[in-house]
Design an enzyme around this catalytic site. Structure first.
Site, mmCIF file in Angstrom:
data_model
loop_
_atom_site.group_PDB
_atom_site.id
_atom_site.type_symbol
_atom_site.label_atom_id
_atom_site.label_comp_id
_atom_site.label_asym_id
_atom_site.label_seq_id
_atom_site.Cartn_x
_atom_site.Cartn_y
_atom_site.Cartn_z
ATOM 1 N N GLN A 1 1.617 25.952 50.092
ATOM 2 C CA GLN A 1 1.699 26.843 49.179
ATOM 3 C C GLN A 1 1.210 26.636 47.604
ATOM 4 O OE1 GLN A 1 5.228 28.981 49.475
ATOM 5 N NE2 GLN A 1 4.965 29.948 51.323
ATOM 6 N N GLU B 1 4.916 22.791 38.218
ATOM 7 C CA GLU B 1 6.070 22.843 39.245
ATOM 8 C C GLU B 1 7.117 21.780 38.991
ATOM 9 O OE1 GLU B 1 4.583 22.227 43.146
ATOM 10 O OE2 GLU B 1 3.033 24.003 42.963
ATOM 11 N N HIS C 1 13.323 20.716 50.770
ATOM 12 C CA HIS C 1 12.749 21.732 49.665
ATOM 13 C C HIS C 1 13.901 22.514 49.257
ATOM 14 C CE1 HIS C 1 10.218 24.464 47.540
ATOM 15 N NE2 HIS C 1 9.253 23.616 47.577
ATOM 16 N N ARG D 1 13.028 18.052 42.955
ATOM 17 C CA ARG D 1 13.358 18.593 44.044
ATOM 18 C C ARG D 1 14.793 17.724 44.569
ATOM 19 N NH1 ARG D 1 7.738 19.364 47.533
ATOM 20 N NH2 ARG D 1 7.106 21.089 46.081
ATOM 21 N N HIS E 1 11.683 18.962 54.379
ATOM 22 C CA HIS E 1 10.380 19.635 53.993
ATOM 23 C C HIS E 1 9.268 18.321 53.997
ATOM 24 C CE1 HIS E 1 7.345 21.901 51.770
ATOM 25 N NE2 HIS E 1 7.172 20.912 51.019
ATOM 26 N N GLU F 1 0.859 12.375 55.241
ATOM 27 C CA GLU F 1 2.606 12.399 55.104
ATOM 28 C C GLU F 1 2.830 11.005 56.099
ATOM 29 O OE1 GLU F 1 6.001 15.252 55.670
ATOM 30 O OE2 GLU F 1 4.071 15.906 55.903
ATOM 31 N N ARG G 1 9.337 12.652 46.436
ATOM 32 C CA ARG G 1 7.939 13.001 46.052
ATOM 33 C C ARG G 1 7.863 14.121 44.757
ATOM 34 N NH1 ARG G 1 4.647 17.188 47.750
ATOM 35 N NH2 ARG G 1 6.013 18.162 49.166
#
Length: 527
Positions: free
Chosen positions: A46, A113, A234, A280, A341, A365, A376
């Site tokens: 997204q 982000e 996530h 995260r 995630h 990945e 990450r």
């Protein structure tokens, strides 16, 4: 039947497709993808792709942010290389037709982000991955030197070691799931672009294809894998019985979204100076801790203080999905929980995608390049995919075909058609549940040991099933999933510290000297 190509690509996400387009300049490419071409993690992405594209940004800042979030395990030279090469690849995607969002003056509309100190995320609304996938697939379809097989799942890689030669890969056995035929594909270079392994956990934001196939196949022919204990959870996946782990992008917090408890109180200020925009691993652990303290089912991501028209325009897919479930994101906070995630570890590669097995490459990945370290940085994944795809595509031009004089065709031996599929379903479910319980966001020696005992028993059972019956997609995926679970558990047992995404109650501190957790098969095939 044996098929011969220059380059075999296994996987059809951003890394695999980008590689194919560039490598087709100097060879014939076959892409094998186990379901539909757009059934990929890329298609579900997204947020966007991070790169230094703004006037107020710099390579030094992007490098610093990546290193900080990676918590001591990033390879600085890889980070610097990726960051410096990234902007050109974003511009190339735009030239290919990717409709990145732009401001009225035509400049890229950059988002921010978690973990980023600048706005540097190029995006298309809240479906950036889908837009990139669309453009890449269109380019692949138009190319006369690229062939794409959908509904084809790789069974195992072909290794010269099986013929008495060196550890070199020369293709793969590939199952046509429609016909049941196992095809032999011989290639000068084989490229693993199979994505991650989120489906090893019961709660994940990943598509069903994310079963760690590339990691498992590479390990079975002796390639090194590393840092598989670092599974990124996530922090914000929609909590709803009918949501099916729908991701709520980190970009919502980048635009001002705030995490709250059920009573409306904020809490991230108790965990990190960046609050809701912390890295995260920090946010996921904070949410996990708050849920355990309160016994609540979820926390909430609040966008109600922002302009409603802006929220609906910037995040139309998320707003529509929530609305379908009775949640107006402009009027009510969104219930969220963490879910598996992204795999930060993977098959060990160098700066051009070479693995430790000759003529075998890994990108995206599937690979452990040193870019992500122990955690990450958001939106660095699509960046890594395009940068390393290009580097690997240039490197394979020099690959020399190594193959035996006679390649053994696939043989099912005395195997019969399966009449007991419930075994696969039950083992699949058991692995995913105990991995969530014992190898989740917070770990301990006891939990890891419980998981180790269970995976050993299950892998014996799965191995017997694999050899007794003819292969199909379900047993291939289960075999790979079980091996990757074993490797995650083994990696977690070896890391006697808490770093990045690996947090253990028994070793809450970091060691002074960071090191990778590297595994490889040293004798005989794994059971």
């Amino acid at each position: 039947m044996t098929y011969e190509v220059d380059y075999l690509v296994i996987g059809s996400g951003v890394a695999g497709l980008s590689f194919a387009l560039r490598a087709a300049e100097h060879g014939r490419v076959l892409i094998a993808t186990k379901k539909c071409p757009d059934d990929t993690a890329t298609n579900w992405a997204q947020g966007g792709i991070a790169a230094v594209l703004g006037d107020d940004d710099s390579f030094e800042d992007h490098v610093a942010d990546t290193l900080k979030v990676g918590d001591g395990l990033c390879r600085r030279e890889i980070v610097e290389m990726t960051v410096r090469e990234g902007p050109a690849h974003v511009r190339a995607l735009a030239e290919m037709g990717v409709a990145f969002a732009r401001s009225e003056d035509g400049k890229l509309d950059l988002g921010r982000e978690g973990g980023h100190t600048r706005r540097r995320v190029a995006h298309y609304k809240d479906v950036t991955g889908r837009e990139i996938q669309r453009a890449l697939l269109a380019a692949v379809a138009a190319h006369d030197r690229i062939e794409l097989w959908d509904q084809h799942i790789a069974v195992d890689l072909l290794s010269m070691a099986k013929y008495g030669g060196e550890a070199a890969c020369f293709g793969a056995y590939v199952l046509d799931t429609a016909s049941g035929e196992v095809k032999t594909v011989v290639a000068r270079a084989t490229v693993l672009a199979t994505g991650g392994a989120g489906k090893v956990y019961i709660y994940t934001s990943n598509p069903d294809v994310a079963t760690g196939d590339g990691i498992a196949m590479a390990y079975r022919i002796g390639a090194q894998v590393a840092n598989l204990e670092f599974m990124q959870f996530h922090p914000t996946v929609l909590y709803h019985p009918h949501a099916k782990s729908f991701l709520i992008s980190e970009a919502l917090r980048g635009e001002g979204g705030v995490l709250r408890l059920g009573n409306g109180a904020t809490f991230m200020e108790n965990y990190h100076p960046q609050r809701s925009l912390a890295p995260r691993d920090v946010v996921a652990r904070a949410i996990d801790n708050e849920l355990k303290k309160s016994g609540a089912d979820s926390v909430y991501l609040d966008m109600t203080h922002l302009d409603g028209d802006f929220v609906r325009a910037r995040f139309p897919t998320i707003a529509a999905r929530c609305a379908a479930l009775g949640i107006d994101v402009t009027q009510s906070p969104i219930p969220v929980v963490p879910a598996a995630h992204y795999m930060c570890g993977g098959v060990v590669t160098d700066a051009a995608g070479h693995t430790t097995v000759r003529n075998l490459y890994a990108i995206g990945e599937t690979a452990c390049t040193g870019l992500h370290g122990a955690c990450r940085l958001a939106s660095n994944s699509l960046l890594e995919g395009v940068v390393f795809a290009a580097r690997a595509a240039d490197a394979v031009a020099a690959a020399e075909l190594l193959r035996p004089a006679q390649v053994a065709a696939w043989s099912s031996g005395d195997a019969t058609d399966s009449n007991d599929a419930i075994v696969v379903a039950l083992n699949w479910d058991e692995i995913r549940r105990f991995m969530w319980s014992y190898l989740g966001i917070v770990r301990s020696d006891k939990r890891v040991e419980r998981a180790r005992r269970r995976i050993e028993l299950l892998r014996q059972e799965i191995n017997e099933y694999y050899w007794d019956f003819k292969v199909n997609a379900d047993i291939i995926e289960l075999r790979n999933l079980a091996l990757v679970a074993h490797l995650i558990i083994d990696s977690a047992r070896r890391r006697k510290e808490s770093r990045g995404l690996h947090y253990t109650l028994d070793y809450p501190d970091k060691r002074a000297e960071p090191s990778d957790t590297t595994l490889h098969l040293t004798h005989g095939p794994p059971p």
